[in-house]
Design a protein around this motif. Structure first.
Motif, PDB file in Angstrom:
ATOM      1  N   LEU A 128       2.177   5.299  16.283  1.00  0.00           N
ATOM      2  CA  LEU A 128       1.061   4.625  15.613  1.00  0.00           C
ATOM      3  C   LEU A 128       0.348   3.686  16.585  1.00  0.00           C
ATOM      4  O   LEU A 128      -0.878   3.702  16.719  1.00  0.00           O
ATOM      5  CB  LEU A 128       1.620   3.853  14.410  1.00  0.00           C
ATOM      6  CG  LEU A 128       0.679   3.060  13.509  1.00  0.00           C
ATOM      7  CD1 LEU A 128      -0.354   3.968  12.866  1.00  0.00           C
ATOM      8  CD2 LEU A 128       1.478   2.334  12.427  1.00  0.00           C
ATOM      9  N   ALA A 129       1.143   2.870  17.302  1.00  0.00           N
ATOM     10  CA  ALA A 129       0.574   1.917  18.265  1.00  0.00           C
ATOM     11  C   ALA A 129      -0.094   2.647  19.434  1.00  0.00           C
ATOM     12  O   ALA A 129      -1.147   2.230  19.934  1.00  0.00           O
ATOM     13  CB  ALA A 129       1.659   0.977  18.773  1.00  0.00           C
ATOM     14  N   GLN A 130       0.524   3.740  19.888  1.00  0.00           N
ATOM     15  CA  GLN A 130      -0.021   4.483  21.030  1.00  0.00           C
ATOM     16  C   GLN A 130      -1.388   5.080  20.706  1.00  0.00           C
ATOM     17  O   GLN A 130      -2.239   5.209  21.581  1.00  0.00           O
ATOM     18  CB  GLN A 130       0.960   5.578  21.468  1.00  0.00           C
ATOM     19  CG  GLN A 130       2.107   5.012  22.304  1.00  0.00           C
ATOM     20  CD  GLN A 130       3.164   6.063  22.644  1.00  0.00           C
ATOM     21  OE1 GLN A 130       3.578   6.851  21.799  1.00  0.00           O
ATOM     22  NE2 GLN A 130       3.602   6.079  23.895  1.00  0.00           N
ATOM     23  N   HIS A 131      -1.604   5.427  19.438  1.00  0.00           N
ATOM     24  CA  HIS A 131      -2.910   5.949  19.024  1.00  0.00           C
ATOM     25  C   HIS A 131      -4.014   4.936  19.354  1.00  0.00           C
ATOM     26  O   HIS A 131      -5.150   5.307  19.645  1.00  0.00           O
ATOM     27  CB  HIS A 131      -2.909   6.260  17.525  1.00  0.00           C
ATOM     28  CG  HIS A 131      -4.237   6.736  17.016  1.00  0.00           C
ATOM     29  ND1 HIS A 131      -4.654   8.046  17.142  1.00  0.00           N
ATOM     30  CD2 HIS A 131      -5.267   6.065  16.438  1.00  0.00           C
ATOM     31  CE1 HIS A 131      -5.877   8.165  16.635  1.00  0.00           C
ATOM     32  NE2 HIS A 131      -6.268   6.979  16.202  1.00  0.00           N
ATOM     33  N   PHE A 132      -3.664   3.642  19.314  1.00  0.00           N
ATOM     34  CA  PHE A 132      -4.641   2.586  19.593  1.00  0.00           C
ATOM     35  C   PHE A 132      -4.484   1.999  21.000  1.00  0.00           C
ATOM     36  O   PHE A 132      -4.946   0.903  21.280  1.00  0.00           O
ATOM     37  CB  PHE A 132      -4.519   1.476  18.543  1.00  0.00           C
ATOM     38  CG  PHE A 132      -4.810   1.938  17.142  1.00  0.00           C
ATOM     39  CD1 PHE A 132      -6.117   2.096  16.704  1.00  0.00           C
ATOM     40  CD2 PHE A 132      -3.774   2.244  16.265  1.00  0.00           C
ATOM     41  CE1 PHE A 132      -6.394   2.536  15.414  1.00  0.00           C
ATOM     42  CE2 PHE A 132      -4.034   2.686  14.974  1.00  0.00           C
ATOM     43  CZ  PHE A 132      -5.353   2.845  14.547  1.00  0.00           C
ATOM     44  N   TYR A 181       0.851  -1.194   0.000  1.00  0.00           N
ATOM     45  CA  TYR A 181       0.000   0.000   0.000  1.00  0.00           C
ATOM     46  C   TYR A 181       0.887   1.245   0.000  1.00  0.00           C
ATOM     47  O   TYR A 181       2.101   1.145   0.146  1.00  0.00           O
ATOM     48  CB  TYR A 181      -0.881   0.025   1.252  1.00  0.00           C
ATOM     49  CG  TYR A 181      -1.933  -1.057   1.301  1.00  0.00           C
ATOM     50  CD1 TYR A 181      -3.266  -0.787   0.972  1.00  0.00           C
ATOM     51  CD2 TYR A 181      -1.606  -2.361   1.674  1.00  0.00           C
ATOM     52  CE1 TYR A 181      -4.233  -1.778   1.007  1.00  0.00           C
ATOM     53  CE2 TYR A 181      -2.563  -3.356   1.709  1.00  0.00           C
ATOM     54  CZ  TYR A 181      -3.875  -3.061   1.376  1.00  0.00           C
ATOM     55  OH  TYR A 181      -4.829  -4.053   1.418  1.00  0.00           O
ATOM     56  N   PHE A 182       0.255   2.413  -0.095  1.00  0.00           N
ATOM     57  CA  PHE A 182       0.979   3.694  -0.008  1.00  0.00           C
ATOM     58  C   PHE A 182       2.195   3.716  -0.948  1.00  0.00           C
ATOM     59  O   PHE A 182       3.339   3.778  -0.488  1.00  0.00           O
ATOM     60  CB  PHE A 182       1.425   3.982   1.445  1.00  0.00           C
ATOM     61  CG  PHE A 182       0.276   4.216   2.387  1.00  0.00           C
ATOM     62  CD1 PHE A 182      -0.300   5.473   2.523  1.00  0.00           C
ATOM     63  CD2 PHE A 182      -0.243   3.167   3.144  1.00  0.00           C
ATOM     64  CE1 PHE A 182      -1.372   5.684   3.393  1.00  0.00           C
ATOM     65  CE2 PHE A 182      -1.320   3.368   4.011  1.00  0.00           C
ATOM     66  CZ  PHE A 182      -1.885   4.636   4.135  1.00  0.00           C
ATOM     67  N   GLN A 186      -4.726   2.404   8.491  1.00  0.00           N
ATOM     68  CA  GLN A 186      -4.329   3.111   7.258  1.00  0.00           C
ATOM     69  C   GLN A 186      -4.531   4.623   7.410  1.00  0.00           C
ATOM     70  O   GLN A 186      -3.700   5.417   6.932  1.00  0.00           O
ATOM     71  CB  GLN A 186      -5.144   2.618   6.063  1.00  0.00           C
ATOM     72  CG  GLN A 186      -4.720   1.266   5.545  1.00  0.00           C
ATOM     73  CD  GLN A 186      -5.553   0.842   4.339  1.00  0.00           C
ATOM     74  OE1 GLN A 186      -5.294   1.240   3.225  1.00  0.00           O
ATOM     75  NE2 GLN A 186      -6.570   0.044   4.594  1.00  0.00           N
ATOM     76  N   CYS A 187      -5.617   5.008   8.069  1.00  0.00           N
ATOM     77  CA  CYS A 187      -5.876   6.442   8.293  1.00  0.00           C
ATOM     78  C   CYS A 187      -4.744   7.057   9.093  1.00  0.00           C
ATOM     79  O   CYS A 187      -4.329   8.200   8.854  1.00  0.00           O
ATOM     80  CB  CYS A 187      -7.203   6.650   9.025  1.00  0.00           C
ATOM     81  SG  CYS A 187      -8.624   6.131   8.045  1.00  0.00           S
ATOM     82  N   GLU A 188      -4.208   6.316  10.093  1.00  0.00           N
ATOM     83  CA  GLU A 188      -3.111   6.829  10.916  1.00  0.00           C
ATOM     84  C   GLU A 188      -1.783   6.789  10.163  1.00  0.00           C
ATOM     85  O   GLU A 188      -0.966   7.682  10.288  1.00  0.00           O
ATOM     86  CB  GLU A 188      -3.005   6.003  12.214  1.00  0.00           C
ATOM     87  CG  GLU A 188      -4.104   6.285  13.224  1.00  0.00           C
ATOM     88  CD  GLU A 188      -4.250   7.777  13.536  1.00  0.00           C
ATOM     89  OE1 GLU A 188      -3.243   8.413  13.913  1.00  0.00           O
ATOM     90  OE2 GLU A 188      -5.358   8.308  13.377  1.00  0.00           O
TER      91      GLU A 188
END
Length: 321
Positions: A285-289, A218-219, A314-316
């Motif tokens: 990224l992980a901390q966001h969740f 992706y990306f 993907q949004c993050e």
């Protein structure tokens, strides 16, 4: 500001304790198992009564662990300890069910190497530059004349695991010095390496194959993603203890900046693992969740379907580019 206590302070606390619990994070890996057992063996040599508090772990760690030191889950509500030493856990919740034992212990000690650590202990020693918690435990024990073959094997195994065989960028000259010193105790160094990285069950082989088959980029081909469902794991007659290595394998594909692997743990519970190149902070990224880890290696648990979790991730990730 340094929120760390000194090794001497922590040793002094432990000196006043007789009955000590040592625990690590849920779904224990080589570093958690190695660090917990090494410290347990050392404290036992110093005359302490020690219990190791860990969830079930992969059979490959049997070569460095003594199952009889493990506290049975049925004792969690009744057991009382003078001290609980939490190793390799970024926060208290990562201890899982053992959190209740931590909370009711008289002294609460937290030793870790995750940059996302929340300093949840009463006494803390966190070094985000260390390759592993086992490397920190080595530094903690090295001057106490307790090291022996059994302790050295567990520490070496933990360091080896968390550096992926001295390959991660967290491997410093201090890491290599520690490993060299530990090898002087005639530990089975090559056997540990083979058991951790070369040996695998047939079901693990099948699971790797299935995960590789599903991998997609992706990306602009900068991100690689794959996943395994509960159904995949059952069809391959495997367990979720056998899929740790998937994310490191896919990260090895050339020109990949971020690798993401997701597997289904329950009906609406998935576990995500991330690996990142320089300049891509997967810990954020992980901390966001609600997860955590290291800048280049992190993970989290997301309560949703695999599809929804990947969409949200993907949004993050988009923000990181």
């Amino acid at each position: 500001m340094n929120m760390n206590d000194t090794f001497d302070k922590i040793k002094e606390v432990l000196q006043h304790c007789q009955n000590i619990a040592i625990g690590g994070h849920q779904n224990p890996d080589g570093d958690a198992v190695g660090a917990c057992f090494a410290l347990a063996y050392a404290l036992r040599k110093q005359g302490k009564t020690v219990s190791v508090v860990l969830e079930e772990y992969s059979k490959k760690y049997d070569m460095i662990s003594e199952k009889e030191l493990i506290l049975s889950k049925s004792c969690y509500h009744t057991a009382e300890f003078d001290a609980f030493v939490a190793l390799d856990s970024g926060d208290k919740q990562r201890l899982g069910d053992a959190e209740i034992l931590f909370d009711k212990s008289k002294y609460k000690i937290n030793i870790d190497h995750h940059v996302s650590n929340t300093y949840f202990g009463e006494y803390n020693y966190v070094n985000g530059d260390a390759s592993s918690t086992s490397e920190i435990v080595y530094q903690f024990l090295r001057d106490d004349s307790v090291l022996d073959k059994q302790i050295a094997s567990a520490l070496y195994a933990g360091i080896l695991y968390d550096t992926a065989g001295f390959r991660h960028s967290s491997t410093s000259p201090a890491t290599m010095s520690a490993a060299a010193e530990l090898m002087t105790y005639s530990i089975p160094a090559n056997k540990i390496y083979t058991t951790f990285f070369d040996n695998r069950t047939f079901s693990e082989l099948k699971l790797l194959g299935r995960a590789f088959e599903k991998a997609q980029k992706y990306f602009n081909e900068n991100v690689i993603y794959t996943f395994l469902t509960q159904n995949d794991i059952e069809e391959c007659h495997g367990t979720n203890k056998e899929i740790d290595s998937v994310v490191n394998f896919i990260k090895g594909v050339e020109n990949i900046k971020i690798a993401c692997f997701i597997y289904q743990k329950g009906e609406n519970e998935v576990k995500a693992s991330f690996r990142g190149e320089d300049g891509f902070d997967v810990c954020k990224l992980a901390q966001h969740f609600g997860g955590g880890g290291h800048v280049k290696a992190a993970g989290c648990t997301i309560y949703s379907t695999i599809e929804q979790a990947w969409h949200d991730i993907q949004c993050e990730i988009a923000k990181l580019f």
